[in-house]
Design an enzyme around this catalytic site. Sequence first.
Site, PDB file in Angstrom:
ATOM      1  N   GLU A  89       0.792  -1.216   0.000  1.00 62.58           N
ATOM      2  CA  GLU A  89       0.000   0.000   0.000  1.00 62.58           C
ATOM      3  C   GLU A  89       0.828   1.271   0.000  1.00 62.58           C
ATOM      4  O   GLU A  89       2.013   1.274   0.347  1.00 62.58           O
ATOM      5  CB  GLU A  89      -0.982   0.006   1.148  1.00 62.58           C
ATOM      6  N   CYS A 103       3.473   8.266   0.976  1.00 58.27           N
ATOM      7  CA  CYS A 103       4.116   7.263   1.818  1.00 58.27           C
ATOM      8  C   CYS A 103       4.181   5.973   1.008  1.00 58.27           C
ATOM      9  O   CYS A 103       3.146   5.485   0.544  1.00 58.27           O
ATOM     10  CB  CYS A 103       3.254   7.088   3.079  1.00 58.27           C
ATOM     11  N   CYS A 110       6.927  -7.517   6.205  1.00 53.45           N
ATOM     12  CA  CYS A 110       8.113  -6.957   6.866  1.00 53.45           C
ATOM     13  C   CYS A 110       8.672  -7.999   7.824  1.00 53.45           C
ATOM     14  O   CYS A 110       7.911  -8.670   8.525  1.00 53.45           O
ATOM     15  CB  CYS A 110       7.728  -5.697   7.637  1.00 53.45           C
ATOM     16  N   CYS A 114       7.861  -5.944  14.831  1.00 52.57           N
ATOM     17  CA  CYS A 114       7.590  -5.051  15.965  1.00 52.57           C
ATOM     18  C   CYS A 114       6.204  -5.413  16.515  1.00 52.57           C
ATOM     19  O   CYS A 114       5.273  -5.652  15.742  1.00 52.57           O
ATOM     20  CB  CYS A 114       7.617  -3.592  15.510  1.00 52.57           C
ATOM     21  N   CYS A 117       2.969  -3.430  15.356  1.00 53.76           N
ATOM     22  CA  CYS A 117       2.798  -3.096  13.937  1.00 53.76           C
ATOM     23  C   CYS A 117       2.092  -4.212  13.177  1.00 53.76           C
ATOM     24  O   CYS A 117       2.484  -5.376  13.252  1.00 53.76           O
ATOM     25  CB  CYS A 117       4.156  -2.818  13.297  1.00 53.76           C
ATOM     26  N   CYS A 337      -0.183   2.729   8.327  1.00 49.82           N
ATOM     27  CA  CYS A 337       0.265   2.123   7.085  1.00 49.82           C
ATOM     28  C   CYS A 337       0.498   0.619   7.273  1.00 49.82           C
ATOM     29  O   CYS A 337       1.161   0.214   8.204  1.00 49.82           O
ATOM     30  CB  CYS A 337       1.577   2.771   6.657  1.00 49.82           C
TER      31      CYS A 337
HETATM   32  N1  SAH Z   1      10.296  -0.242   9.004  1.00 49.62           N
HETATM   33  C1  SAH Z   1      10.472   1.177   8.936  1.00 49.62           C
HETATM   34  C2  SAH Z   1       9.435   1.857   8.080  1.00 49.62           C
HETATM   35  C3  SAH Z   1       8.025   1.806   8.621  1.00 49.62           C
HETATM   36  S1  SAH Z   1       7.563   3.402   9.060  1.00 49.62           S
HETATM   37  C4  SAH Z   1      10.493   1.735  10.353  1.00 49.62           C
HETATM   38  O1  SAH Z   1      10.322   0.971  11.292  1.00 49.62           O
HETATM   39  O2  SAH Z   1      10.758   2.914  10.523  1.00 49.62           O
HETATM   40  C5  SAH Z   1       6.052   3.197   9.856  1.00 49.62           C
HETATM   41  C6  SAH Z   1       6.047   3.878  11.187  1.00 49.62           C
HETATM   42  O3  SAH Z   1       4.782   3.622  11.840  1.00 49.62           O
HETATM   43  C7  SAH Z   1       7.117   3.307  12.080  1.00 49.62           C
HETATM   44  O4  SAH Z   1       7.636   4.295  12.924  1.00 49.62           O
HETATM   45  C8  SAH Z   1       6.325   2.297  12.876  1.00 49.62           C
HETATM   46  O5  SAH Z   1       7.000   1.955  14.051  1.00 49.62           O
HETATM   47  C9  SAH Z   1       5.016   3.035  13.102  1.00 49.62           C
HETATM   48  N2  SAH Z   1       3.896   2.158  13.449  1.00 49.62           N
HETATM   49  C10 SAH Z   1       3.716   0.875  13.108  1.00 49.62           C
HETATM   50  N3  SAH Z   1       2.568   0.395  13.633  1.00 49.62           N
HETATM   51  C11 SAH Z   1       2.005   1.409  14.314  1.00 49.62           C
HETATM   52  C12 SAH Z   1       0.793   1.555  15.063  1.00 49.62           C
HETATM   53  N4  SAH Z   1      -0.045   0.545  15.223  1.00 49.62           N
HETATM   54  N5  SAH Z   1       0.542   2.755  15.623  1.00 49.62           N
HETATM   55  C13 SAH Z   1       1.382   3.797  15.445  1.00 49.62           C
HETATM   56  N6  SAH Z   1       2.526   3.721  14.761  1.00 49.62           N
HETATM   57  C14 SAH Z   1       2.844   2.552  14.196  1.00 49.62           C
END
Ligand code: SAH
Length: 359
Positions: A89, A103, A110, A114, A117, A337
């Site tokens: 997406e 974005c 991935c 985390c 996420c 995202c």
């Molecule tokens: N893998 C890279 C790029 C992803 S960026 C990274 O970790 O930076 C997407 C951002 O959204 C990251 O900072 C991620 O930690 C955050 N994110 C992921 N899931 C989320 C959620 N449920 N609520 C808020 N932020 C989230």
Amino acid sequence: MFSIHDEKKIISLLEENGHKKFRYAQIENAIYKNLITDFSTIETLPKDIRDILTENCFYNSLTLHSEKTDPEGQTTKFLFKTSDNKMIEAVIMRHLSGRNTLCVSSQAGCPMACSFCATGKLGLIRNLESHEIIDQIMWAVHHLAIEDKKLRNIVYMGMGEPLLNYIEVSDSIHIACNQKKLDLSNRRITVSTCGIAPRIIDFARDFPQVSLAISLHAPNDEARKKIMPVENTYPIDVLMDAINEYVRITNKRVFYEYIMINGVTDRLEYATQLGELLKGKLAHVNFIPYNPGEGTDSNGYLPTTKIIIKKFQNTLDQYGIPSTIRHTMGDDIDAACGQLALKEEWISLAEEQGRSIKK
Ligand code: SAH
């Protein structure tokens, strides 16, 4: 068949067919400046070259699976299917100031897992090829052109860990910034990473003008380990060493993303620890309230209240560290995202396996 964004292959195709190299400049102009999508209508080219392109190249490998715009018209979220049916997406964010940001995803799924996420729950499906990143960008460029708008910024904050798909991500940045192609400014591109330390240093050397965002999310090893497995490979001191080197090479401010999860990342002593960790550094912190997303919150996390986020911000103020709180609807979707893709990926997986799943 190969992508129209593969410059090397197109130049050799031209040469193999006895055409001069300058023809490539005309192709480039048609695709990136005049936004022509049908090769047979590139009038600057002789018919045989148009035919060669039509026979050998595709314009965009992605098909649109769904598209959703929020009621305010600020954000449009695209869910694409790759040619091998993987879901990825991309999100357009139309900021009130008039700038438009896209974005993009760098991987399908991935591997970083985390805990908060949605994309991480899929695991890595595969790396995207550079043209698949550009295909997302071209889609947005066309979408915005219809609204008489231009794409100005790109953030690599969609699905995936961009620094684990370094070569393809690098190639896509080169195409996006090439003056003869999309001609975006390096400074208006941001790559976000969960902290692949050695790659941060490569990135500083290769792209000293491109912005870097770090998904920090916790100020000490113990807390970070609970939510981000990358911490086991690159603990905070190793990460900060790499970032210090990045700043030494680029002299650029680093953006730190800090997710606010109730009772997990928002303990008040963490605000002080964050201040201590970042004091005196070229830093900007972006607090992101945890986004529970669409049916993916089996972890039981809840977002932190505004009052506590404000307290964190006040503490950082005392350390002289600038920070912002992400609060607009568009930015919420940005933080989310990957969540829509997760749901769709599960639905299609279930369908392949002959199971049914509630939509
Ligand atoms: N893998 C890279 C790029 C992803 S960026 C990274 O970790 O930076 C997407 C951002 O959204 C990251 O900072 C991620 O930690 C955050 N994110 C992921 N899931 C989320 C959620 N449920 N609520 C808020 N932020 C989230």
